[in-house]
Design a protein around this motif. Structure first.
Motif, PDB file in Angstrom:
ATOM      1  N   SER A  21       0.999  -1.118   0.154  1.00  0.00           N
ATOM      2  CA  SER A  21       0.018   0.183   0.019  1.00  0.00           C
ATOM      3  C   SER A  21       0.871   1.359   0.035  1.00  0.00           C
ATOM      4  O   SER A  21       1.924   1.441   0.852  1.00  0.00           O
ATOM      5  N   ILE A  22       0.558   2.055  -0.951  1.00  0.00           N
ATOM      6  CA  ILE A  22       1.403   3.226  -1.068  1.00  0.00           C
ATOM      7  C   ILE A  22       0.703   4.483  -0.707  1.00  0.00           C
ATOM      8  O   ILE A  22      -0.414   4.732  -1.425  1.00  0.00           O
ATOM      9  N   TYR A  23       0.992   5.316  -0.020  1.00  0.00           N
ATOM     10  CA  TYR A  23       0.155   6.659   0.533  1.00  0.00           C
ATOM     11  C   TYR A  23       0.939   7.801   0.029  1.00  0.00           C
ATOM     12  O   TYR A  23       1.898   7.817  -0.534  1.00  0.00           O
ATOM     13  N   PHE A  24       0.201   8.909   0.334  1.00  0.00           N
ATOM     14  CA  PHE A  24       0.568  10.174  -0.147  1.00  0.00           C
ATOM     15  C   PHE A  24       1.965  10.499   0.696  1.00  0.00           C
ATOM     16  O   PHE A  24       2.433  10.092   1.631  1.00  0.00           O
ATOM     17  N   HIS A  25       2.657  11.349   0.020  1.00  0.00           N
ATOM     18  CA  HIS A  25       4.109  11.538   0.257  1.00  0.00           C
ATOM     19  C   HIS A  25       5.130  10.404   0.363  1.00  0.00           C
ATOM     20  O   HIS A  25       6.070  10.174   1.180  1.00  0.00           O
ATOM     21  N   SER A  26       4.729   9.114  -0.520  1.00  0.00           N
ATOM     22  CA  SER A  26       5.445   7.975  -0.365  1.00  0.00           C
ATOM     23  C   SER A  26       5.480   7.329   0.692  1.00  0.00           C
ATOM     24  O   SER A  26       6.525   6.485   0.698  1.00  0.00           O
ATOM     25  N   ARG A  27       4.654   7.203   1.529  1.00  0.00           N
ATOM     26  CA  ARG A  27       4.792   6.669   2.524  1.00  0.00           C
ATOM     27  C   ARG A  27       4.278   5.088   2.187  1.00  0.00           C
ATOM     28  O   ARG A  27       3.310   5.417   1.169  1.00  0.00           O
ATOM     29  N   PHE A  28       4.406   3.960   2.792  1.00  0.00           N
ATOM     30  CA  PHE A  28       3.848   2.608   2.236  1.00  0.00           C
ATOM     31  C   PHE A  28       4.072   1.666   3.588  1.00  0.00           C
ATOM     32  O   PHE A  28       4.764   1.879   4.754  1.00  0.00           O
ATOM     33  N   ASP A  29       3.240   0.713   3.332  1.00  0.00           N
ATOM     34  CA  ASP A  29       3.163  -0.435   4.204  1.00  0.00           C
ATOM     35  C   ASP A  29       3.179  -1.893   3.472  1.00  0.00           C
ATOM     36  O   ASP A  29       2.552  -1.754   2.230  1.00  0.00           O
ATOM     37  N   LEU A  30       4.152  -2.608   3.821  1.00  0.00           N
ATOM     38  CA  LEU A  30       4.303  -3.703   3.030  1.00  0.00           C
ATOM     39  C   LEU A  30       3.695  -5.097   3.944  1.00  0.00           C
ATOM     40  O   LEU A  30       4.454  -5.349   4.815  1.00  0.00           O
TER      41      LEU A  30
END
Length: 91
Positions: free
Chosen positions: A54-63
């Motif tokens: 999951s990629i969120y705003f400002h290139s934050r992500f969860d794998l």
């Protein structure tokens, strides 16, 4: 959260899947990977049903993944789809 994810590559792959993939409900499917986006387009998700990026705003992500083998297979698929873009550009 993992730090070995190339967000730019993942976003390129997302775009390839949307452009070349088959629409299945509210998702696109291409070479074993599903791609979806939030209603506003700021959040995107790539999944193969075992691993979810999951990629969120400002290139934050969860794998999310259960084991290392699933994660490696997923990242390999992402790399192979991205390589299609590179091979197409050289034609």
């Amino acid at each position: 959260m993992s730090t070995d994810i190339d967000i730019r590559q993942a976003l390129r792959v997302f775009q390839i899947i949307v452009e070349q993939g088959e629409r299945r409900g509210n998702r696109h499917y291409f070479k074993g990977i599903y791609a979806t986006s939030g209603f506003d387009g700021y959040d995107v998700e790539l999944t193969d049903e075992k691993v979810t990026l999951s990629i969120y705003f400002h290139s934050r992500f969860d794998l999310g993944y259960k084991n290392q083998l699933d994660k490696e297979a997923f990242l390999d698929r992402i790399a192979k789809i991205d390589a299609l873009r590179k091979s197409k550009a050289s034609e």
